[in-house]
Design a protein around this motif. Structure first.
Motif, PDB file in Angstrom:
ATOM      1  N   VAL A   1     -10.304   5.968  -8.043  1.00  0.00           N
ATOM      2  CA  VAL A   1      -9.897   4.568  -8.177  1.00  0.00           C
ATOM      3  C   VAL A   1     -10.608   3.704  -7.141  1.00  0.00           C
ATOM      4  N   PHE A   2     -10.729   4.226  -5.929  1.00  0.00           N
ATOM      5  CA  PHE A   2     -11.389   3.478  -4.860  1.00  0.00           C
ATOM      6  C   PHE A   2     -12.849   3.194  -5.194  1.00  0.00           C
TER       7      PHE A   2
ATOM      8  N   LEU B   1      -4.875   1.019  -1.875  1.00  0.00           N
ATOM      9  CA  LEU B   1      -6.033   1.910  -1.920  1.00  0.00           C
ATOM     10  C   LEU B   1      -6.130   2.743  -0.635  1.00  0.00           C
ATOM     11  N   GLY B   2      -5.816   2.121   0.494  1.00  0.00           N
ATOM     12  CA  GLY B   2      -5.830   2.852   1.753  1.00  0.00           C
ATOM     13  C   GLY B   2      -4.812   3.975   1.764  1.00  0.00           C
ATOM     14  N   VAL B   3      -3.608   3.685   1.284  1.00  0.00           N
ATOM     15  CA  VAL B   3      -2.561   4.707   1.221  1.00  0.00           C
ATOM     16  C   VAL B   3      -2.978   5.836   0.285  1.00  0.00           C
ATOM     17  N   TRP B   4      -3.517   5.469  -0.869  1.00  0.00           N
ATOM     18  CA  TRP B   4      -3.932   6.455  -1.868  1.00  0.00           C
ATOM     19  C   TRP B   4      -5.043   7.348  -1.329  1.00  0.00           C
ATOM     20  N   LEU B   5      -5.964   6.768  -0.559  1.00  0.00           N
ATOM     21  CA  LEU B   5      -7.052   7.559   0.016  1.00  0.00           C
ATOM     22  C   LEU B   5      -6.529   8.573   1.035  1.00  0.00           C
ATOM     23  N   VAL B   6      -5.550   8.175   1.837  1.00  0.00           N
ATOM     24  CA  VAL B   6      -4.950   9.114   2.785  1.00  0.00           C
ATOM     25  C   VAL B   6      -4.278  10.259   2.035  1.00  0.00           C
ATOM     26  N   LEU B   7      -3.587   9.944   0.931  1.00  0.00           N
ATOM     27  CA  LEU B   7      -2.965  10.990   0.113  1.00  0.00           C
ATOM     28  C   LEU B   7      -4.024  11.905  -0.499  1.00  0.00           C
TER      29      LEU B   7
ATOM     30  N   LEU C   1     -11.149   6.713   6.496  1.00  0.00           N
ATOM     31  CA  LEU C   1     -11.498   5.744   5.459  1.00  0.00           C
ATOM     32  C   LEU C   1     -10.258   5.024   4.965  1.00  0.00           C
ATOM     33  N   GLY C   2      -9.198   5.780   4.686  1.00  0.00           N
ATOM     34  CA  GLY C   2      -7.961   5.169   4.216  1.00  0.00           C
ATOM     35  C   GLY C   2      -7.378   4.192   5.220  1.00  0.00           C
ATOM     36  N   LEU C   3      -7.394   4.561   6.492  1.00  0.00           N
ATOM     37  CA  LEU C   3      -6.890   3.669   7.537  1.00  0.00           C
ATOM     38  C   LEU C   3      -7.725   2.402   7.640  1.00  0.00           C
ATOM     39  N   LEU C   4      -9.042   2.544   7.517  1.00  0.00           N
ATOM     40  CA  LEU C   4      -9.923   1.375   7.563  1.00  0.00           C
ATOM     41  C   LEU C   4      -9.641   0.440   6.388  1.00  0.00           C
ATOM     42  N   VAL C   5      -9.495   1.011   5.209  1.00  0.00           N
ATOM     43  CA  VAL C   5      -9.204   0.190   4.025  1.00  0.00           C
ATOM     44  C   VAL C   5      -7.860  -0.504   4.178  1.00  0.00           C
ATOM     45  N   TYR C   6      -6.865   0.228   4.678  1.00  0.00           N
ATOM     46  CA  TYR C   6      -5.522  -0.332   4.842  1.00  0.00           C
ATOM     47  C   TYR C   6      -5.516  -1.506   5.815  1.00  0.00           C
TER      48      TYR C   6
ATOM     49  N   LEU D   1     -19.789  -1.641   5.589  1.00  0.00           N
ATOM     50  CA  LEU D   1     -18.720  -2.482   5.046  1.00  0.00           C
ATOM     51  C   LEU D   1     -17.514  -2.556   5.983  1.00  0.00           C
ATOM     52  N   LEU D   2     -17.168  -1.434   6.630  1.00  0.00           N
ATOM     53  CA  LEU D   2     -15.879  -1.330   7.315  1.00  0.00           C
ATOM     54  C   LEU D   2     -15.960  -1.241   8.840  1.00  0.00           C
TER      55      LEU D   2
END
Length: 239
Positions: A212-213, A171-177, A157-162, A77-78
């Motif tokens: 959530v992701f 969602l990207g920010v939340w994944l990094v957290l 993953l978070g950076l890729l989503v962001y 996907l990413l």
């Protein structure tokens, strides 16, 4: 195939299914069998519910092995966003799997002690129960080691989503957290275990980002711009 039309939804489905398997192995089974502070009661529970305990071990192994496919689905996907970050994400997931596999040997050792094989007859039952509890404690510590990688893979993953532009940036920010929370939990358990409970409580809002992701992918799905363009061309083509 539906996974081709919406690879995000396919990745979300795998993610959710394997998370359910993981919850069964890591939360449900221990909550039913392990009595904290009582080796004798724990050993009695395992002996009385050996099948459930074995199912927990099997579920953990299957869930960890199956997560490789989650990694590959997310990579598919990413990878167009950033190839190197996607490869790093997959690598960090794959590294954690052998750790989790080896960690299950602690549960198997506890089961052998509880069953009391013939060669263990020289050891008194209270001692066997205490040793079984020791291996279960080591099993928990093994999860603490694996948690480092459970957190680290969420950073790429978070950076890729962001950066993706086809998934919400929050969602990207939340994944990094969430990644930071997992790493913090692991280090807390190793360095200052007396605060692990408090850190676990305070980190739950961050950890929820991973949940959530996966639900977002399952419900809303995600398609790369290339797939959207292909779908638009197909819709515009004359019948």
């Amino acid at each position: 195939m539906r996974s081709t039309k919406n690879p995000g939804r396919f990745a979300g489905l795998l993610y959710v299914l394997l998370s359910i398997v993981g919850f069964f192995a890591m939360e449900y089974v221990p909550s039913k069998l392990i009595v904290h502070g009582s080796a004798a009661a724990t050993a009695s529970n395992i002996a009385a519910s050996e099948t459930l305990f074995r199912l927990g071990i099997a579920a953990q192994l299957m869930g960890q092995a199956g997560f490789i496919f989650v990694a590959l689905a997310l990579d598919d996907l990413l990878k167009g966003v950033n190839r190197r970050r996607a490869s790093l994400m997959v690598t960090l997931i794959v590294v954690s799997i052998p750790i989790s596999f080896l960690n299950e040997l602690n549960s198997i050792a506890a089961l052998v002690l509880v069953r009391g094989a013939d060669f263990l007859s020289v050891i008194e039952k209270p001692q066997r129960d205490a040793l079984a509890m020791l291996f279960l404690k080591l099993h928990g510590q093994g999860f603490g080691v694996a948690e480092i990688f459970w957190g680290l893979w969420l950073f790429p993953l978070g950076l890729l989503v962001y950066k993706s532009r086809f998934l919400p940036r929050f969602l990207g920010v939340w994944l990094v957290l969430a990644g930071a929370a997992w790493v913090t939990l692991s280090l807390t358990g190793l360095l200052v275990p007396q605060y692990e409970g408090k850190v676990d409580t305070y980190s739950q809002p961050a950890v929820l980002g991973e949940v959530v992701f996966m639900l977002w992918l399952l419900i809303r799905g995600a398609r790369t711009p290339a797939l959207d363009a292909t779908a638009a061309l197909s819709a515009a083509a004359p019948a």
